[in-house]
Design a protein around this motif. Structure first.
Motif, short mmCIF file in Angstrom:
data_model
loop_
_atom_site.label_atom_id
_atom_site.label_comp_id
_atom_site.label_asym_id
_atom_site.label_seq_id
_atom_site.Cartn_x
_atom_site.Cartn_y
_atom_site.Cartn_z
N SER A 161 54.39 -76.12 -1.99
CA SER A 161 54.15 -77.42 -2.62
C SER A 161 53.09 -77.31 -3.70
N LYS A 162 52.02 -76.62 -3.38
CA LYS A 162 50.90 -76.47 -4.32
C LYS A 162 51.31 -75.72 -5.58
N HIS A 163 52.19 -74.71 -5.44
CA HIS A 163 52.56 -73.86 -6.57
C HIS A 163 53.97 -74.14 -7.09
N ASP A 164 54.61 -75.22 -6.59
CA ASP A 164 55.97 -75.57 -6.99
C ASP A 164 56.86 -74.32 -6.93
N PHE A 165 56.94 -73.75 -5.74
CA PHE A 165 57.64 -72.48 -5.52
C PHE A 165 58.64 -72.66 -4.39
N HIS A 166 59.82 -72.04 -4.54
CA HIS A 166 60.83 -72.07 -3.48
C HIS A 166 60.99 -70.66 -2.89
N VAL A 167 60.76 -70.54 -1.60
CA VAL A 167 60.86 -69.25 -0.91
C VAL A 167 62.30 -69.03 -0.45
N LYS A 168 62.83 -67.84 -0.75
CA LYS A 168 64.17 -67.48 -0.28
C LYS A 168 64.11 -66.66 1.00
N ASN A 169 63.06 -65.89 1.16
CA ASN A 169 62.93 -65.04 2.33
C ASN A 169 61.45 -64.79 2.58
N ARG A 170 61.11 -64.57 3.83
CA ARG A 170 59.71 -64.29 4.14
C ARG A 170 59.64 -63.41 5.37
N CYS A 171 58.55 -62.68 5.46
CA CYS A 171 58.34 -61.82 6.61
C CYS A 171 56.85 -61.56 6.77
N PHE A 172 56.33 -62.02 7.87
CA PHE A 172 54.93 -61.73 8.19
C PHE A 172 54.91 -60.72 9.31
N LYS A 173 54.06 -59.72 9.16
CA LYS A 173 53.89 -58.71 10.20
C LYS A 173 52.41 -58.62 10.52
N PHE A 174 52.09 -58.76 11.77
CA PHE A 174 50.72 -58.64 12.22
C PHE A 174 50.60 -57.36 13.02
N TYR A 175 49.67 -56.51 12.63
CA TYR A 175 49.47 -55.24 13.32
C TYR A 175 48.19 -55.29 14.14
N GLY A 176 48.24 -54.68 15.29
CA GLY A 176 47.08 -54.65 16.17
C GLY A 176 47.44 -53.91 17.44
N LYS A 177 46.80 -54.29 18.54
CA LYS A 177 47.07 -53.64 19.82
C LYS A 177 47.50 -54.69 20.83
N CYS A 178 48.58 -54.39 21.55
CA CYS A 178 49.10 -55.31 22.55
C CYS A 178 48.18 -55.32 23.77
N LYS A 179 48.41 -56.27 24.64
CA LYS A 179 47.60 -56.43 25.84
C LYS A 179 47.59 -55.16 26.70
N LYS A 180 48.76 -54.54 26.85
CA LYS A 180 48.87 -53.32 27.66
C LYS A 180 48.02 -52.19 27.08
N CYS A 181 48.10 -51.98 25.78
CA CYS A 181 47.35 -50.89 25.14
C CYS A 181 45.85 -51.18 25.13
N ARG A 182 45.48 -52.43 24.94
CA ARG A 182 44.05 -52.78 25.02
C ARG A 182 43.53 -52.53 26.43
N GLY A 183 44.34 -52.81 27.44
CA GLY A 183 43.97 -52.57 28.83
C GLY A 183 43.78 -51.10 29.13
N GLN A 184 44.60 -50.24 28.52
CA GLN A 184 44.47 -48.81 28.71
C GLN A 184 43.15 -48.29 28.17
N LEU A 185 42.69 -48.86 27.05
CA LEU A 185 41.42 -48.46 26.48
C LEU A 185 40.26 -48.87 27.39
N GLU A 186 40.39 -50.04 28.00
CA GLU A 186 39.33 -50.54 28.88
C GLU A 186 39.27 -49.74 30.18
N ASP A 187 40.41 -49.18 30.62
CA ASP A 187 40.48 -48.42 31.86
C ASP A 187 39.77 -47.08 31.73
N LYS A 188 39.65 -46.56 30.52
CA LYS A 188 39.07 -45.21 30.33
C LYS A 188 37.58 -45.28 30.14
#
Length: 151
Positions: free
Chosen positions: A124-151
């Motif tokens: 709306s602010k930029h008078d733009f029409h999106v045809k496609n979008r993709c957001f990707k968030f990278y990080g560590k899942c709960k399981k992998c964060r738990g493995q770090l805490e276990d060590k």
């Protein structure tokens, strides 16, 4: 029952596009359905089929994926890994985004109106029409964060 309905719909979609719904194509789709949360690559699908004892050529898997994408049963997902993964399409399914664990590679589908609201505000602010979008968030899942805490 849901899988039976899925296969009936797929048979109809295949016929609508002039394709046959063969046993091998059905097996490819069954692997995708069984492992939907993994966002499988073509190689992953091929390996699952081989583990099931099915003698199927990798080229058959590729061609089937192209057909499944063409009839909008699946769609490509680019997670910036150098290869394509696939996910199931459904009519109820809106565009969604992904949370990707940089340690184990797991992918979590993210359905959030917050991102949609942000997109609407920006467009709306930029008078733009999106045809496609993709957001990707990278990080560590709960399981992998738990493995770090276990060590």
């Amino acid at each position: 029952m849901k899988d039976e309905v899925q296969h009936i719909n797929l048979k109809e979609k295949f016929r609508g596009y002039g394709y046959k719904y063969t046993e091998q194509r059905q097996q490819v789709m069954e692997v995708i359905l069984q492992h939907w949360q993994l966002h499988l690559s073509s190689d992953d699908i091929y390996e699952f089929l081989r583990e099931k004892g099915l003698n199927i050529a990798q080229s058959t898997v590729y061609r089937t994926l192209v057909m499944l994408e063409r009839i909008q049963a699946i769609r490509k997902v680019d997670l910036s890994e150098g290869y394509t993964r696939y996910e199931i399409c459904s009519h109820e399914d809106r565009v969604h985004h992904h949370l990707i664990c940089s340690q184990c590679g797991s992918v979590i589908d993210l359905h959030s109106n917050l991102l949609e609201d942000l997109e609407n505000e920006i467009c709306s602010k930029h008078d733009f029409h999106v045809k496609n979008r993709c957001f990707k968030f990278y990080g560590k899942c709960k399981k992998c964060r738990g493995q770090l805490e276990d060590k």
